[in-house]
Scaffold this motif. Structure first.
Motif, short mmCIF file in Angstrom:
data_model
loop_
_atom_site.label_atom_id
_atom_site.label_comp_id
_atom_site.label_asym_id
_atom_site.label_seq_id
_atom_site.Cartn_x
_atom_site.Cartn_y
_atom_site.Cartn_z
N ARG A 92 0.84 -1.21 0.00
CA ARG A 92 0.00 0.00 0.00
C ARG A 92 0.87 1.25 0.00
NH1 ARG A 92 -1.64 3.23 3.94
NH2 ARG A 92 -0.76 1.83 5.53
N THR A 93 1.96 1.21 0.77
CA THR A 93 2.87 2.36 0.79
C THR A 93 3.49 2.58 -0.59
OG1 THR A 93 3.37 1.95 3.11
CG2 THR A 93 4.93 3.32 1.87
N GLY A 94 3.87 1.50 -1.25
CA GLY A 94 4.45 1.62 -2.59
C GLY A 94 3.47 2.22 -3.58
N ARG A 95 2.18 1.78 -3.48
CA ARG A 95 1.18 2.34 -4.40
C ARG A 95 0.98 3.83 -4.15
NH1 ARG A 95 -1.25 -2.70 -3.29
NH2 ARG A 95 -2.55 -1.77 -1.65
N THR A 96 0.98 4.23 -2.88
CA THR A 96 0.82 5.64 -2.56
C THR A 96 2.00 6.47 -3.10
OG1 THR A 96 -0.40 5.05 -0.56
CG2 THR A 96 0.51 7.29 -0.69
N MET A 97 3.20 5.96 -2.89
CA MET A 97 4.38 6.68 -3.40
C MET A 97 4.36 6.74 -4.92
SD MET A 97 7.32 5.17 -0.83
CE MET A 97 8.62 6.14 -1.59
N LEU A 98 3.92 5.65 -5.57
CA LEU A 98 3.83 5.64 -7.04
C LEU A 98 2.82 6.67 -7.53
CD1 LEU A 98 4.65 4.41 -9.73
CD2 LEU A 98 2.88 2.66 -9.39
N ALA A 99 1.67 6.76 -6.85
CA ALA A 99 0.65 7.74 -7.25
C ALA A 99 1.18 9.16 -7.10
CB ALA A 99 -0.62 7.55 -6.42
N GLU A 100 1.89 9.42 -5.99
CA GLU A 100 2.45 10.76 -5.80
C GLU A 100 3.54 11.05 -6.81
OE1 GLU A 100 1.28 13.00 -3.92
OE2 GLU A 100 -0.20 11.75 -2.91
N ALA A 101 4.34 10.03 -7.15
CA ALA A 101 5.37 10.22 -8.18
C ALA A 101 4.75 10.51 -9.53
CB ALA A 101 6.27 8.99 -8.24
N GLU A 102 3.63 9.81 -9.84
CA GLU A 102 2.93 10.08 -11.10
C GLU A 102 2.36 11.50 -11.11
OE1 GLU A 102 0.08 6.99 -11.34
OE2 GLU A 102 1.49 5.49 -12.16
N HIS A 103 1.83 11.93 -9.97
CA HIS A 103 1.34 13.31 -9.87
C HIS A 103 2.47 14.30 -10.12
CE1 HIS A 103 -0.40 16.68 -7.14
NE2 HIS A 103 -0.51 16.96 -8.42
N LEU A 104 3.61 14.03 -9.51
CA LEU A 104 4.76 14.90 -9.70
C LEU A 104 5.23 14.87 -11.15
CD1 LEU A 104 6.81 16.73 -8.27
CD2 LEU A 104 8.18 14.69 -7.79
N ASP A 105 5.25 13.69 -11.75
CA ASP A 105 5.68 13.57 -13.14
C ASP A 105 4.72 14.32 -14.07
OD1 ASP A 105 7.32 12.25 -15.32
OD2 ASP A 105 5.34 11.43 -15.78
N ARG A 106 3.42 14.20 -13.80
CA ARG A 106 2.44 14.91 -14.63
C ARG A 106 2.62 16.42 -14.52
NH1 ARG A 106 -1.44 12.37 -12.90
NH2 ARG A 106 -2.23 13.79 -11.30
N LEU A 107 2.88 16.89 -13.32
CA LEU A 107 3.10 18.32 -13.14
C LEU A 107 4.33 18.80 -13.90
CD1 LEU A 107 2.33 20.95 -11.72
CD2 LEU A 107 3.70 20.22 -9.77
N VAL A 108 5.40 18.03 -13.84
CA VAL A 108 6.63 18.41 -14.56
C VAL A 108 6.39 18.38 -16.06
CG1 VAL A 108 9.01 17.73 -15.02
CG2 VAL A 108 8.14 17.68 -12.67
N ARG A 109 5.65 17.35 -16.53
CA ARG A 109 5.37 17.29 -17.96
C ARG A 109 4.53 18.47 -18.42
NH1 ARG A 109 2.16 13.47 -18.85
NH2 ARG A 109 2.20 12.19 -16.96
N ASP A 110 3.56 18.89 -17.59
CA ASP A 110 2.77 20.06 -17.94
C ASP A 110 3.63 21.31 -18.00
OD1 ASP A 110 0.52 18.54 -18.12
OD2 ASP A 110 -0.32 19.13 -16.17
N LEU A 111 4.54 21.47 -17.07
CA LEU A 111 5.43 22.62 -17.09
C LEU A 111 6.30 22.62 -18.34
CD1 LEU A 111 6.56 22.75 -13.35
CD2 LEU A 111 5.21 24.48 -14.55
N LEU A 112 6.84 21.46 -18.70
CA LEU A 112 7.67 21.38 -19.91
C LEU A 112 6.85 21.66 -21.15
CD1 LEU A 112 9.87 18.24 -19.08
CD2 LEU A 112 10.58 20.63 -19.13
N ALA A 113 5.62 21.14 -21.18
CA ALA A 113 4.76 21.37 -22.36
C ALA A 113 4.43 22.85 -22.50
CB ALA A 113 3.48 20.55 -22.24
N LEU A 114 4.14 23.52 -21.39
CA LEU A 114 3.88 24.95 -21.45
C LEU A 114 5.10 25.73 -21.91
CD1 LEU A 114 1.70 25.72 -18.31
CD2 LEU A 114 1.10 26.13 -20.68
N ALA A 115 6.28 25.32 -21.44
CA ALA A 115 7.50 26.01 -21.84
C ALA A 115 7.79 25.83 -23.33
CB ALA A 115 8.68 25.49 -21.01
N ARG A 116 7.44 24.67 -23.87
CA ARG A 116 7.73 24.40 -25.28
C ARG A 116 6.62 24.83 -26.21
NH1 ARG A 116 8.77 18.41 -26.31
NH2 ARG A 116 9.21 19.27 -28.36
#
Length: 492
Positions: free
Chosen positions: A295-319
């Motif tokens: 359960r802890t791994g799934r929670t960390m994975l979900a938060e990592a995906e949230h973080l990855d999505r945010l970074v991808r959105d920032l990169l997409a806006l920059a480009r």
């Protein structure tokens, strides 16, 4: 070299920081002005040159006119004296005529006037051209310039009775041009001085608002956003002042929004990082047991995906505004694209008790766009809707033609039964981070990037996006996409 993973202790001590970027280059120091390169010096030089040219043109026009006027006055004076001489020599009594004529001749000679008396077609002394003698003897008047004794002179001849006549001559005025120029040099010099003074005043008047604007621009580049330039005539100076004032206001607003956006992004980055760090420290300290590890791994994975999505959105806006931003538009059936999205989003909505509904026509909804980018837009709009819609409320994905003509393009629409937006919210719905700043802490919000990214993608694809009120009670987002160029050509 690859970054090494942070230890739990380092993770606990590390705090994310946000560095505000410096807008514009560091202002340079005052530059040394070189003589002749300033606007004032050049304006003075130009006005002096214009004044000098004006003076020269005036001299070239005025001097010949003045010389001709003087010569005309000399000719008229000589003509009057010639008429007087003719009247005196017409006296009938020979003695009276001879005595008066002698006195007149002496008076005229004292005035540097030559007197030629013609009797019976013969002149009393040499020097007068034969043509003049014959013309006067024939009873004709002579007036003009002739060569007398080899020199150019003014000539006035008047006939008398019986082939007699009188001719007066005066040498052409020597040095007349010099005298006229000497009489005009003072007014011409005064005109040149007036032009110089006017040039200096004009240069100062032109340079002052430019120096004020340059000072304001330097203060702007140094970070002073409160600077304003006084708006004053002429119109061009007023336009420059208004432009600089508008630039200062726009920079201040942009920096405020950028600051708010960075603070929002910092908060969004800190949230998943804090969760990941906390669980990582718990795992490292052995607090979490073996049963809770998945359960802890799934929670960390979900938060990592949230973080990855945010970074991808920032990169997409920059480009997004870059010229090399990848787009591959092709003919697309929007109804088919919406149906494909249904398979994903119907299950996600059902999992949280939200009703997902499709509204698509039986036929094709043609458009010319990048299917991957438009699916990214649709997914972002649906994710925003699902975040705020309460259980039991609907989320609607609709596709329809933009008009009866296939060349009109197609429309995609996402509506929801959530809290919706106010009219003020609709005005800034697609501004980066605007809604996030308004509703953070009030209701569930995302990173503040999704709507800005969706609007940028739609515009890059040649489409239009609008926000409004939905019939279901929440928000409605309408995306209008252009038609296939081939269909547009064939329909014509």
């Amino acid at each position: 070299m690859a970054d090494r993973p942070a230890t739990p202790g380092e993770s606990a001590r590390a705090q994310p920081t946000v560095a505000l970027p410096v807008i514009g280059p560091r202002p340079a120091g005052p530059q040394r002005r070189r003589p002749g390169r300033t606007l004032t010096a050049r304006a003075v030089l130009v006005t002096c040159a214009v004044a000098l040219v004006s003076v020269l043109v005036t001299a070239l026009v005025a001097v010949p006119l003045a010389v001709r006027g003087q010569e005309r006055r000399d000719q008229e004076a000589l003509a009057a004296q010639a008429r007087l001489a003719a009247d005196v020599l017409r006296v009938r009594a020979p003695r009276q005529r001879d005595a008066a004529g002698e006195r007149l001749i002496r008076q005229l000679q004292e005035q540097d006037i030559g007197v030629y008396v013609i009797r019976a077609g013969a002149v009393d002394h040499a020097g007068l051209p034969r043509q003049v003698v014959n013309r006067v003897a024939a009873g004709n008047t002579v007036s003009g310039r002739r060569l007398v004794s080899g020199e150019r002179a003014l000539v006035e001849g008047r006939p008398l009775a019986g082939g007699d006549g009188v001719v007066l001559t005066r040498p052409a005025t020597p040095g007349l041009w010099g005298r006229v120029v000497r009489g005009l040099w003072l007014p011409l010099l005064a005109g040149l001085a007036a032009g110089l003074a006017a040039g200096m005043l004009l240069a100062r008047r032109l340079a002052r608002p430019i120096r004020v604007a340059a000072t304001a621009a330097a203060r702007l580049s140094a970070g002073d956003r409160a600077v304003r330039v006084p708006v004053e005539p002429p119109d061009e100076v007023a336009e420059l002042a208004l432009a600089l004032n508008g630039l200062a206001a726009a920079l201040a607003m942009s920096e405020d929004r950028q600051r708010e956006f960075l603070l929002s992004v910092s908060h969004e980055l800190r949230t998943p990082l804090t969760a990941i760090r906390g669980y990582a420290e718990a795992l490292a300290d052995g607090v979490i047991g073996a049963d809770d590890t998945p359960r802890t791994g799934r929670t960390m994975l979900a938060e990592a995906e949230h973080l990855d999505r945010l970074v991808r959105d920032l990169l997409a806006l920059a480009r997004l505004e870059a010229a090399d931003f990848p787009l591959e538009p092709v003919p697309v059936d929007l109804a088919r694209l919406a149906a494909d999205a249904e398979h994903t989003w119907a299950d996600r909505c059902a999992a949280v008790g939200v009703t997902f509904r499709m509204e698509i026509p039986d036929g094709v909804v043609p458009a010319y766009t990048d299917p991957g980018r438009i699916r990214q837009v649709v997914d972002g709009l649906l994710e925003n809707a699902l975040r705020v819609v309460p259980p039991g409320a609907p989320v609607v994905l609709a596709a329809r033609p933009a008009g009866a003509d296939p060349a009109a393009g197609g429309i995609l629409e996402v509506r929801d039964g959530g809290p919706g937006f106010t009219d003020d919210d609709l005005a800034v719905a697609f501004d980066r981070g605007a809604l996030h700043a308004r509703y953070r802490g009030v209701r569930k919000v995302g990173s503040g990037l999704g709507l800005a990214l969706a609007a940028g993608l739609v515009r890059r694809l040649g489409g239009e996006i609008a926000a409004g009120h939905a019939a279901e009670g929440g928000a409605a987002f309408t995306v209008r996409l252009p038609a296939d160029p081939y269909l547009t050509r064939t329909s014509r």
